[in-house]
Structures are given as C-alpha cells and as structure tokens.
Scaffold this motif. Structure first.
Motif, PDB file in Angstrom:
ATOM      1  N   GLN A 107       0.824  -1.203   0.000  1.00  0.00           N
ATOM      2  CA  GLN A 107       0.000   0.000   0.000  1.00  0.00           C
ATOM      3  C   GLN A 107       0.861   1.256   0.000  1.00  0.00           C
ATOM      4  O   GLN A 107       0.532   2.259  -0.642  1.00  0.00           O
ATOM      5  CB  GLN A 107      -0.922  -0.008   1.226  1.00  0.00           C
ATOM      6  N   LEU A 108       1.981   1.195   0.701  1.00  0.00           N
ATOM      7  CA  LEU A 108       2.890   2.336   0.753  1.00  0.00           C
ATOM      8  C   LEU A 108       3.509   2.601  -0.619  1.00  0.00           C
ATOM      9  O   LEU A 108       3.659   3.757  -1.031  1.00  0.00           O
ATOM     10  CB  LEU A 108       3.985   2.066   1.785  1.00  0.00           C
ATOM     11  N   THR A 109       3.852   1.533  -1.306  1.00  0.00           N
ATOM     12  CA  THR A 109       4.397   1.672  -2.655  1.00  0.00           C
ATOM     13  C   THR A 109       3.386   2.321  -3.594  1.00  0.00           C
ATOM     14  O   THR A 109       3.735   3.197  -4.403  1.00  0.00           O
ATOM     15  CB  THR A 109       4.804   0.296  -3.212  1.00  0.00           C
ATOM     16  N   ALA A 110       2.124   1.912  -3.467  1.00  0.00           N
ATOM     17  CA  ALA A 110       1.067   2.507  -4.288  1.00  0.00           C
ATOM     18  C   ALA A 110       0.901   3.990  -3.948  1.00  0.00           C
ATOM     19  O   ALA A 110       0.756   4.839  -4.845  1.00  0.00           O
ATOM     20  CB  ALA A 110      -0.246   1.764  -4.056  1.00  0.00           C
ATOM     21  N   ALA A 156       4.912  12.862   0.995  1.00  0.00           N
ATOM     22  CA  ALA A 156       6.003  11.986   0.551  1.00  0.00           C
ATOM     23  C   ALA A 156       6.998  11.755   1.687  1.00  0.00           C
ATOM     24  O   ALA A 156       7.492  10.635   1.874  1.00  0.00           O
ATOM     25  CB  ALA A 156       6.709  12.601  -0.650  1.00  0.00           C
ATOM     26  N   GLU A 157       7.299  12.803   2.452  1.00  0.00           N
ATOM     27  CA  GLU A 157       8.225  12.667   3.579  1.00  0.00           C
ATOM     28  C   GLU A 157       7.640  11.750   4.653  1.00  0.00           C
ATOM     29  O   GLU A 157       8.353  10.920   5.237  1.00  0.00           O
ATOM     30  CB  GLU A 157       8.528  14.043   4.175  1.00  0.00           C
ATOM     31  N   ALA A 158       6.336  11.879   4.916  1.00  0.00           N
ATOM     32  CA  ALA A 158       5.677  11.025   5.902  1.00  0.00           C
ATOM     33  C   ALA A 158       5.676   9.570   5.438  1.00  0.00           C
ATOM     34  O   ALA A 158       5.905   8.647   6.228  1.00  0.00           O
ATOM     35  CB  ALA A 158       4.247  11.505   6.142  1.00  0.00           C
ATOM     36  N   ALA A 159       5.430   9.366   4.146  1.00  0.00           N
ATOM     37  CA  ALA A 159       5.421   8.007   3.598  1.00  0.00           C
ATOM     38  C   ALA A 159       6.810   7.372   3.701  1.00  0.00           C
ATOM     39  O   ALA A 159       6.946   6.182   4.017  1.00  0.00           O
ATOM     40  CB  ALA A 159       4.960   8.030   2.145  1.00  0.00           C
ATOM     41  N   ASP A 160       7.826   8.188   3.446  1.00  0.00           N
ATOM     42  CA  ASP A 160       9.199   7.688   3.547  1.00  0.00           C
ATOM     43  C   ASP A 160       9.533   7.309   4.986  1.00  0.00           C
ATOM     44  O   ASP A 160      10.184   6.281   5.240  1.00  0.00           O
ATOM     45  CB  ASP A 160      10.173   8.758   3.043  1.00  0.00           C
ATOM     46  N   LYS A 161       9.070   8.096   5.944  1.00  0.00           N
ATOM     47  CA  LYS A 161       9.309   7.793   7.361  1.00  0.00           C
ATOM     48  C   LYS A 161       8.594   6.511   7.766  1.00  0.00           C
ATOM     49  O   LYS A 161       9.153   5.690   8.511  1.00  0.00           O
ATOM     50  CB  LYS A 161       8.832   8.955   8.233  1.00  0.00           C
ATOM     51  N   VAL A 162       7.381   6.326   7.274  1.00  0.00           N
ATOM     52  CA  VAL A 162       6.640   5.090   7.557  1.00  0.00           C
ATOM     53  C   VAL A 162       7.405   3.884   7.016  1.00  0.00           C
ATOM     54  O   VAL A 162       7.503   2.841   7.668  1.00  0.00           O
ATOM     55  CB  VAL A 162       5.222   5.146   6.947  1.00  0.00           C
ATOM     56  N   GLY A 163       7.976   4.037   5.823  1.00  0.00           N
ATOM     57  CA  GLY A 163       8.756   2.955   5.221  1.00  0.00           C
ATOM     58  C   GLY A 163       9.952   2.575   6.078  1.00  0.00           C
ATOM     59  O   GLY A 163      10.256   1.393   6.254  1.00  0.00           O
ATOM     60  N   ARG A 164      10.647   3.581   6.640  1.00  0.00           N
ATOM     61  CA  ARG A 164      11.796   3.302   7.495  1.00  0.00           C
ATOM     62  C   ARG A 164      11.365   2.645   8.804  1.00  0.00           C
ATOM     63  O   ARG A 164      12.066   1.783   9.341  1.00  0.00           O
ATOM     64  CB  ARG A 164      12.570   4.596   7.774  1.00  0.00           C
ATOM     65  N   GLN A 165      10.213   3.052   9.325  1.00  0.00           N
ATOM     66  CA  GLN A 165       9.707   2.440  10.550  1.00  0.00           C
ATOM     67  C   GLN A 165       9.335   0.976  10.328  1.00  0.00           C
ATOM     68  O   GLN A 165       9.569   0.124  11.190  1.00  0.00           O
ATOM     69  CB  GLN A 165       8.492   3.222  11.061  1.00  0.00           C
ATOM     70  N   ILE A 166       8.785   0.681   9.164  1.00  0.00           N
ATOM     71  CA  ILE A 166       8.441  -0.708   8.834  1.00  0.00           C
ATOM     72  C   ILE A 166       9.710  -1.543   8.727  1.00  0.00           C
ATOM     73  O   ILE A 166       9.762  -2.687   9.192  1.00  0.00           O
ATOM     74  CB  ILE A 166       7.648  -0.764   7.515  1.00  0.00           C
ATOM     75  N   ALA A 167      10.745  -0.964   8.123  1.00  0.00           N
ATOM     76  CA  ALA A 167      12.021  -1.679   8.013  1.00  0.00           C
ATOM     77  C   ALA A 167      12.593  -1.966   9.397  1.00  0.00           C
ATOM     78  O   ALA A 167      13.176  -3.040   9.634  1.00  0.00           O
ATOM     79  CB  ALA A 167      13.014  -0.851   7.192  1.00  0.00           C
ATOM     80  N   PHE A 168      12.412  -1.038  10.325  1.00  0.00           N
ATOM     81  CA  PHE A 168      12.886  -1.254  11.694  1.00  0.00           C
ATOM     82  C   PHE A 168      12.149  -2.414  12.362  1.00  0.00           C
ATOM     83  O   PHE A 168      12.759  -3.234  13.058  1.00  0.00           O
ATOM     84  CB  PHE A 168      12.708   0.015  12.523  1.00  0.00           C
ATOM     85  N   THR A 169      10.836  -2.503  12.166  1.00  0.00           N
ATOM     86  CA  THR A 169      10.081  -3.608  12.770  1.00  0.00           C
ATOM     87  C   THR A 169      10.576  -4.950  12.276  1.00  0.00           C
ATOM     88  O   THR A 169      10.602  -5.930  13.021  1.00  0.00           O
ATOM     89  CB  THR A 169       8.571  -3.481  12.485  1.00  0.00           C
TER      90      THR A 169
END
Length: 285
Positions: free
Chosen positions: A86-89, A114-127
């Motif tokens: 969903q984030l990619t979309a 876009a900045e918020a989406a990028d931060k969410v992506g990094r948080q997912i990578a951390f999980t």
C-alpha cells in the motif's frame, strides 16, 4: 536408558536429560532425569543416585510459547508485506500528482505526504530488523571479516592491527551494529574524512572502539542517542545497535569530545571474546 548409561560412563553424571515416555494407559508424558555416580572414599563406585521429574506441563508451556511466537511472526510478516504494498502505491500516486504541476500550496502538501510516507517505510524496516533480533543463537564472528562486509562507506574505514584475529560472541546481526555506527558517522559527522576501529584489553573485558574525526556528539545527547525514536533520521539505528549488543552482554557508550569527533566504546565481556595469545600462540578466552 541406554543414553543415561552412556553419559554416566563418559561424564560420571547426567543432568536434566529429558525424553518423552508412555504411561500404562498409553498417554504420553515428558520426564526429566538427573543421575550421579556415588563413590566411596577410595573412589570406588558404590551405586547411583537419581532424581526424576514429570515436566509435561513445562514442555506444554514451551510448545505454546513457540507456537504463539510463530503465529505472531507470521502475522507481522503478512501485515508488513501488505503495508509495504500500500505504501508503494501511495508513493506512486504522489509522483503522478507531482507530474501534473499543481499550485505551490498543493505541491508543498505532496512533499510533506512523501516525507511522511518515507518515514513510515523506514519504521516498517525497523520492525523487520527488531523482529529478527535474537531469532538465531549467538555465534563467534571475526571482527576483520565483519568490518570487510560492513565498511562500504563513502569515507575510508581503517581496522587497527589491535583488532585483527579477534573474534566476538554476538548476535548474527553484529554486522548491522558496525554498519549503523559507520552510517551514523557519515550522516551526522558532517566533516568526517575517516573512521578507525581499534581494540584495547581492559580488566572487565575487551574494548572495541569506533571513532571518527567529525563534529562529535554534544554532551547532553550522549545517552539520548541510544533511545528509541531520538535523532534526525529514523531514531532507530543506535537503539537497535544497543539492543543487538546487549544479547551477549556487550555494552556501548559514546565518549568522544564534541568538536573533535565521535567515539563509541563497546565493552565485550571476557567470556565473549577471543584473541591470539602472543606468548603461547593460542586463542585467549
């Protein structure tokens, strides 16, 4: 019982050996047995002493915990995969919207999204990384090999001869520890031109030092940088670093001088490192 006799002949005792047994009614149960050989003053065997315990409840609970963890990991993996899709979309639609050249106000909103989406992506990578923490048993890792893999930075990383042939008992994510430290130096050090890794023997263990020639860390931030969420980027890098090291009792702290460079000291317990013994030419533990 053959296994018990084999261990008795070899070691003289058996400690908490467990296996699955069958009761008279045909039901299964788990039993733990400890046996030791009894000897007289002359060292002659005069008998054995054994203690057996029904550990069925303990085994059942252990199985339940393993199953619960397996299901939670599966749920996390599925959820993370769906969120990433969903984030990619979302990021794709942002890029499409930007091509329409909207007015400056809308463009600013898109930039923030876009900045918020990028931060969410990094948080997912951390999980994902945190979920893998402690998933595998600690192993021995040679520092020079870990450095060779983790040091692909834009600035040179030099491994001192004091660390060569040194092995450390750590979580398999040890490489991530050094990658985070190197990346942190490049990202926040501003004027960093080089990073050095060296080792020093201390009474409490082995000190592995990672230092750079950048701007360093302010005194009031030396402890805060290891807390979750603190920092200008994701705020997870040094927190994860500390958690990885803690699995085998390794501590980390920042001891550099602000304005002269950052210096991270990792104290490895005596039982968690090996290095050549210069006198005997063997491994020191």
């Amino acid at each position: 019982m053959d296994r018990v006799q084999e261990l008795l002949m070899k070691d003289g005792n058996v400690s908490d050996l467990s296996w699955e047994g069958v009761r008279k009614d045909g039901s299964f149960f788990w039993v733990s047995i400890s046996v030791q050989v009894l000897r007289d003053c002359g060292g002659n065997v005069i008998g054995t002493e054994a203690i057996s315990r029904d550990i069925t409840e303990r085994k059942t609970m252990e199985h339940a915990v393993r199953e619960t963890n397996r299901k939670l990991n599966l749920l996390n993996n599925i959820t993370r995969h769906d969120v990433i899709n969903q984030l990619t979309a979302l990021q794709g639609y942002i890029q499409l919207a930007e091509t329409k050249k909207p007015d400056p106000v809308v463009m600013d909103y898109l930039k923030r999204i876009a900045e918020a989406a990028d931060k969410v992506g990094r948080q997912i990578a951390f999980t994902r990384d945190y979920q893998e923490l402690g998933d595998k048993a600690p192993s021995w890792f040679a520092l020079d090999k870990v450095m060779a893999t983790a040091s692909g930075m834009t600035v040179p990383v030099r491994l001192s001869g004091t660390c060569r042939a040194v092995s450390v008992l750590a979580d398999p994510m040890l490489e991530r520890v050094f990658f985070n430290l190197f990346e942190n130096a490049v990202r926040h050090g501003r004027s960093v031109t080089g990073i050095t890794v060296r080792c020093e023997k201390k009474p409490g263990g082995l000190l592995v030092i990672v230092e750079d020639d950048g701007v360093g860390v302010k005194p009031q931030e030396k402890e805060k940088i290891f807390t979750k969420g603190y920092g200008k980027n994701t705020g997870f890098g040094l927190f994860l670093t500390k958690e990885i090291l803690a699995i085998t009792g390794i501590t980390i702290r920042e001891t550099g001088t602000f304005g002269k460079g950052a210096r991270f000291e990792m104290l490895v317990p005596r039982a968690a490192y090996r290095m050549p013994d210069k006198k005997k030419g063997s491994k020191e533990k």
